[in-house]
Design an enzyme around this catalytic site. Structure first.
Site, PDB file in Angstrom:
ATOM      1  CG  HIS A  84      -0.603   3.995   4.732  1.00 44.23           C
ATOM      2  ND1 HIS A  84      -1.297   3.745   5.889  1.00 44.23           N
ATOM      3  CD2 HIS A  84      -0.128   2.784   4.320  1.00 44.23           C
ATOM      4  CE1 HIS A  84      -1.269   2.440   6.150  1.00 44.23           C
ATOM      5  NE2 HIS A  84      -0.562   1.834   5.211  1.00 44.23           N
TER       6      HIS A  84
ATOM      7  CB  CYS B 194      -0.941  -0.004   1.205  1.00 46.76           C
ATOM      8  SG  CYS B 194      -0.151  -0.463   2.752  1.00 46.76           S
TER       9      CYS B 194
END
Lengths: 336, 336
Positions: free
Chosen positions: A238, A125
């Site tokens: 994130h 990710c």
């Protein structure tokens, strides 16, 4: 085309269903699989619901499998599913570094997906989020060095990670001590510079994934990349602070213009209006927010920027579905 | 020596009292000052309590003033206090970039404090925490480039910052929306890449402080320094990911040994035992935790490391008291 999801009950599985509801992907059938423990679970999908089945021991009767059940299951079963005729888009790290397996972010290297031998890997990710912003810069200006510091959400550890943050934050606010099981230490009001296992060179595997995978996706082994991966007490998205040394000097305004037309990117860079990437605004969004674009103070003509991307979406479910869409558009799914 | 604290009721003022309780600093009298609104407040000190007075309009009857009441008060009043005979250790940024004002971290450049003309500046918290770890490395190996990404606690915005995090986290956990007044956006479960005001070059003042102040404290204007300063939802202790390009190559083990005897530093670097710097362990500690020491992957012979330091202590109150101790040890307080 028959479509299957393996690992349908996890956090990424949940997002896969939400992304498929909005996807132009065409399929005649959608089967959901998970561990035997979850068999019989009903999951909402469009106007109805689908029943989760126990993952079979052998082949899966599907043309395309979206796998998100962890590395060990993918390692053991993906070759079996491929042998049975399916194409597998795998969200684990099991095959990412296999030369025979394309590692794909469709906006960046979609064409690599067409050369698959049954398995296509979805990147880590953190890498997927960085690379949609960095790839256009690399192509125009040539990235020489890339330094990344991450601010990673607990959802990187799945639904259990988010649950642990919420439950343990409640415990701390109630005057208690925080416990931990999903993370190496208590996560409420803490920062943990440790994601995945430590390697011999002192970096974590999460940190090395960013280096290994960015080079593979950009097809450039000369890129020098370093990462510090840090877990922080937020739920999803994130963020990453990225410093780029460039071969050819760029100005912040040039980079802003370049990225304003880049697929998968939303430039959010008006500091005077307090507009910059943040989990609060990037969560639930398919595009990666990019901002704080400014000239590097250590690399003349280089660029510093800040990105925030929903790692359950672009970092996982959305990217996997985008790979599936790309394969279908190019007639590259069916192998039966 | 008569000692005074201005801004005694703030978060740093609170820590100043706690640090003084354990300090060898000798003084005959301790006066506490704050805004008229706080006059009469009683604050615990040792076995008793002290009463806060309203800050006078003119000189303060003290030999040494520890000032922590904000930049505008320091700007206006510190020269008045100096004129009245006091030496001022100022925690604001008002005088840090004045060539006549030493900017001091006692472990690094204590001797600079002795050349004061009445005012000595305490550095920005993020700088103070980084520099205790970086200074010994710079002296032995020569830092050429330094790239910093910060993970800053809400206490950087004082007691109100911590209160806002706690109250608004409760609101979110209760199913509500987070409000904000101390920060530019809601802070619970969010990341805000914006601390202090934006400058013309796209960096925030907080980010530039790290560059300006590190160069001044290390006495080396050739250092190239870049910072991304980010507020995260934790209560206290700033963490920082730091990448160093060095003139002379260092190994991680050499740096670990060097820092193990460096004053103000606690090397906490045993990844296999899950020991690395974290707010959870660094909060309340005078020393700065340093770990994740590893070879840079972008600068051969360079070093990456991670630090965590309690910014109310080393980043503010402790450093100020350490300057006071240094002055007293060297007979450099009294100016009356």
């Amino acid at each position: 085309m028959k479509l299957a999801i393996v690992g349908a009950t996890g956090a990424v599985g949940h997002e896969l269903l939400r992304v498929l509801e909005r996807s132009p992907l065409e399929y005649s059938e959608l089967q959901l699989y998970a561990s035997p423990r979850s068999a019989g679970t009903k999951l909402a999908f469009r106007d109805g619901e689908l029943t989760v089945q126990a993952m079979p021991d052998g082949p899966i009767p599907a043309d395309l499998v979206l796998a998100s059940a962890g590395g060990s299951i993918s390692q053991a079963m993906a070759p079996v599913w491929v042998e049975g005729g399916a194409t597998v888009i795998d969200n684990s790290s099991a095959f990412r570094y296999d030369d025979q397996v394309p590692l794909v972010v469709p906006e960046v290297n979609g064409e690599a997906a067409l050369k698959h031998s049954g398995i296509i890997a979805n990147p880590n990710c953190t890498t997927a989020i960085a690379v949609v912003a960095v790839a256009p810069i690399h192509r125009r200006y040539g990235v020489r060095r890339m330094i990344v510091s991450t601010y990673q959400a607990t959802s990187g550890a799945g639904q259990k990670g988010m649950d642990e943050l919420l439950e343990q934050t409640r415990a701390v606010l109630g005057g208690g001590e925080a416990a931990h099981s999903e993370f190496a230490h208590p996560i409420p009001f803490n920062v943990i510079p440790h994601i995945d296992v430590f390697q011999g060179n002192g970096y974590t595997k999460e940190e090395m994934k960013v280096a290994w995978e960015t080079r593979k996706i950009l097809g450039d082994d000369s890129l020098q990349i370093s990462c510090t991966a840090v877990r922080i007490p937020i739920l999803r998205t994130h963020s990453e602070a990225i410093t780029l040394e460039l071969e050819r000097p760029a100005t912040p305004q040039e980079v802003r213009e370049l990225l304003s037309t880049a697929p998968g990117v939303e430039v959010r860079d008006e500091p005077a209006q307090k507009l910059y990437p943040m989990p609060l605004t990037a969560s639930g969004k398919g595009d990666v927010e990019v901002g704080r674009i400014r000239e590097s103070l250590v690399f003349p003509g280089g660029i510093d920027l800040f990105v925030a991307g929903d790692q359950l979406l672009k970092g996982a479910a959305l990217n996997a579905v985008q790979i599936a869409e790309y394969l279908q558009q190019h007639g590259a799914v069916a192998r039966r």
